[in-house]
Scaffold this motif. Structure first.
Motif, PDB file in Angstrom:
ATOM      1  N   HIS A  64      43.480  43.918  50.861  1.00 59.92           N
ATOM      2  CA  HIS A  64      42.646  44.067  52.066  1.00 59.92           C
ATOM      3  C   HIS A  64      42.076  42.722  52.495  1.00 59.92           C
ATOM      4  CE1 HIS A  64      42.001  48.176  53.587  1.00 59.92           C
ATOM      5  NE2 HIS A  64      42.550  48.522  52.454  1.00 59.92           N
ATOM      6  N   ALA A  65      41.587  41.954  51.498  1.00 59.77           N
ATOM      7  CA  ALA A  65      40.990  40.646  51.825  1.00 59.77           C
ATOM      8  C   ALA A  65      42.041  39.747  52.463  1.00 59.77           C
ATOM      9  CB  ALA A  65      40.429  40.005  50.549  1.00 59.77           C
ATOM     10  N   LEU A  66      43.256  39.727  51.880  1.00 58.09           N
ATOM     11  CA  LEU A  66      44.319  38.867  52.415  1.00 58.09           C
ATOM     12  C   LEU A  66      44.652  39.273  53.849  1.00 58.09           C
ATOM     13  CD1 LEU A  66      47.574  37.776  50.602  1.00 58.09           C
ATOM     14  CD2 LEU A  66      47.630  38.492  52.972  1.00 58.09           C
ATOM     15  N   VAL A  67      44.907  40.556  54.049  1.00 58.14           N
ATOM     16  CA  VAL A  67      45.375  41.022  55.357  1.00 58.14           C
ATOM     17  C   VAL A  67      44.293  40.825  56.425  1.00 58.14           C
ATOM     18  CG1 VAL A  67      46.034  43.085  56.656  1.00 58.14           C
ATOM     19  CG2 VAL A  67      47.073  42.623  54.435  1.00 58.14           C
TER      20      VAL A  67
ATOM     21  N   LYS B 197      56.135  27.716  51.589  1.00 61.29           N
ATOM     22  CA  LYS B 197      55.105  27.268  50.630  1.00 61.29           C
ATOM     23  C   LYS B 197      53.759  27.933  50.953  1.00 61.29           C
ATOM     24  CE  LYS B 197      53.636  22.849  48.635  1.00 61.29           C
ATOM     25  NZ  LYS B 197      52.461  22.431  49.431  1.00 61.29           N
ATOM     26  N   THR B 198      53.421  27.974  52.241  1.00 56.73           N
ATOM     27  CA  THR B 198      52.161  28.606  52.660  1.00 56.73           C
ATOM     28  C   THR B 198      52.139  30.071  52.252  1.00 56.73           C
ATOM     29  OG1 THR B 198      51.878  27.110  54.537  1.00 56.73           O
ATOM     30  CG2 THR B 198      50.785  29.249  54.699  1.00 56.73           C
ATOM     31  N   MET B 199      53.265  30.771  52.443  1.00 53.44           N
ATOM     32  CA  MET B 199      53.307  32.193  52.084  1.00 53.44           C
ATOM     33  C   MET B 199      53.060  32.384  50.593  1.00 53.44           C
ATOM     34  SD  MET B 199      56.379  33.599  54.514  1.00 53.44           S
ATOM     35  CE  MET B 199      55.974  33.963  56.241  1.00 53.44           C
ATOM     36  N   ILE B 200      53.641  31.508  49.773  1.00 52.30           N
ATOM     37  CA  ILE B 200      53.456  31.590  48.313  1.00 52.30           C
ATOM     38  C   ILE B 200      52.002  31.261  47.959  1.00 52.30           C
ATOM     39  CG2 ILE B 200      54.091  30.490  46.116  1.00 52.30           C
ATOM     40  CD1 ILE B 200      56.936  30.098  47.320  1.00 52.30           C
ATOM     41  N   GLU B 201      51.466  30.216  48.558  1.00 51.61           N
ATOM     42  CA  GLU B 201      50.099  29.772  48.220  1.00 51.61           C
ATOM     43  C   GLU B 201      49.062  30.813  48.623  1.00 51.61           C
ATOM     44  OE1 GLU B 201      50.005  25.944  50.135  1.00 51.61           O
ATOM     45  OE2 GLU B 201      50.889  24.929  48.392  1.00 51.61           O
ATOM     46  N   VAL B 202      49.240  31.412  49.823  1.00 54.14           N
ATOM     47  CA  VAL B 202      48.267  32.418  50.281  1.00 54.14           C
ATOM     48  C   VAL B 202      48.297  33.617  49.331  1.00 54.14           C
ATOM     49  CG1 VAL B 202      47.790  34.111  52.112  1.00 54.14           C
ATOM     50  CG2 VAL B 202      48.215  31.710  52.699  1.00 54.14           C
ATOM     51  N   PHE B 203      49.503  34.049  48.951  1.00 50.79           N
ATOM     52  CA  PHE B 203      49.607  35.189  48.018  1.00 50.79           C
ATOM     53  C   PHE B 203      48.836  34.868  46.745  1.00 50.79           C
ATOM     54  CE2 PHE B 203      51.510  38.969  46.264  1.00 50.79           C
ATOM     55  CZ  PHE B 203      51.622  38.701  44.906  1.00 50.79           C
TER      56      PHE B 203
ATOM     57  N   ASP C 264      53.217  43.513  44.685  1.00 49.44           N
ATOM     58  CA  ASP C 264      53.716  42.269  44.072  1.00 49.44           C
ATOM     59  C   ASP C 264      54.321  41.372  45.152  1.00 49.44           C
ATOM     60  OD1 ASP C 264      56.331  43.079  44.601  1.00 49.44           O
ATOM     61  OD2 ASP C 264      56.699  43.797  42.579  1.00 49.44           O
ATOM     62  N   PHE C 265      54.801  40.197  44.739  1.00 47.40           N
ATOM     63  CA  PHE C 265      55.222  39.187  45.719  1.00 47.40           C
ATOM     64  C   PHE C 265      56.354  39.694  46.597  1.00 47.40           C
ATOM     65  CE2 PHE C 265      55.059  35.092  47.517  1.00 47.40           C
ATOM     66  CZ  PHE C 265      56.354  34.723  47.836  1.00 47.40           C
ATOM     67  N   GLU C 266      57.277  40.479  45.987  1.00 45.72           N
ATOM     68  CA  GLU C 266      58.432  40.972  46.782  1.00 45.72           C
ATOM     69  C   GLU C 266      57.968  41.995  47.822  1.00 45.72           C
ATOM     70  OE1 GLU C 266      61.524  40.177  43.150  1.00 45.72           O
ATOM     71  OE2 GLU C 266      61.868  41.921  44.413  1.00 45.72           O
ATOM     72  N   GLU C 267      57.021  42.835  47.430  1.00 43.98           N
ATOM     73  CA  GLU C 267      56.502  43.817  48.393  1.00 43.98           C
ATOM     74  C   GLU C 267      55.735  43.103  49.503  1.00 43.98           C
ATOM     75  OE1 GLU C 267      54.422  45.935  45.344  1.00 43.98           O
ATOM     76  OE2 GLU C 267      56.088  47.326  44.961  1.00 43.98           O
ATOM     77  N   TYR C 268      55.007  42.075  49.148  1.00 45.35           N
ATOM     78  CA  TYR C 268      54.273  41.236  50.123  1.00 45.35           C
ATOM     79  C   TYR C 268      55.269  40.595  51.096  1.00 45.35           C
ATOM     80  CZ  TYR C 268      52.002  36.623  51.206  1.00 45.35           C
ATOM     81  OH  TYR C 268      51.525  35.471  51.784  1.00 45.35           O
TER      82      TYR C 268
END
Lengths: 102, 102
Positions: free
Chosen positions: B39-42, B14-20, B75-79
């Motif tokens: 960049h901001a996320l990483v 859930k955290t991985m989805i929410e952060v994305f 996209d989400f799959e690449e993330y």
């Protein structure tokens, strides 16, 4: 100097590693899940995500499809590919995200 | 009847989805990360895992290697494939697990 606090996302990666090792180290190879360890992990740790019976049957198909190298065990990379597929499915359900654009 | 409590592993998904989604919805396509969002996320959410400068350079290489469909967005799959690679590296460092047996 105190160690930097890990972020929620880093905590999630750590949890995934710790859960794998909690089950993988129960029997045999400590770096892979045998069938029993895999079943225990999935039915306990993914109880809600894989809630109904048809999902339990999926666990068996999951195990055979996951076991890419057909050694009857699920290693960490195969485990992560399962979690990724689950996250992608949940993401599509929760946010209506389109399937991967080929 | 109260909703079943999610497990730590389910919470991690859930955290991985929410952060994305926290970052992907800032600009443009809400289902993918542009360069700035990535960049901001990483740099924020993986600050410790990718701590030193050479890792920052890796972020740029990561972005281009991740962008499998070369549309300049992640996209989400690449993330998820990035997070999986990170988890696999961390697992090898933390537990001495062998690299995937081919």
């Amino acid at each position: 100097m105190a160690a930097p606090r890990s972020t929620a996302l880093e905590g999630s990666l750590k949890t995934m590693i710790e859960v794998f090792h909690f089950y993988a180290t129960k029997q045999g190879d400590p770096h892979s899940l045998n069938k029993g360890e895999f079943h225990a992990l999935v039915s306990t740790e993914l109880a809600n995500v894989l809630a109904d019976q048809s999902d339990r049957d999926k666990v068996n198909t999951l195990l055979s499809s996951l076991d890419a190298d057909k050694n009857g065990e699920v290693d960490f990379e195969e485990y992560m590919s399962m979690l990724s597929s689950l996250a992608i499915k949940c993401n599509q359900l929760l946010t209506g995200a389109p399937a991967h654009r080929q």
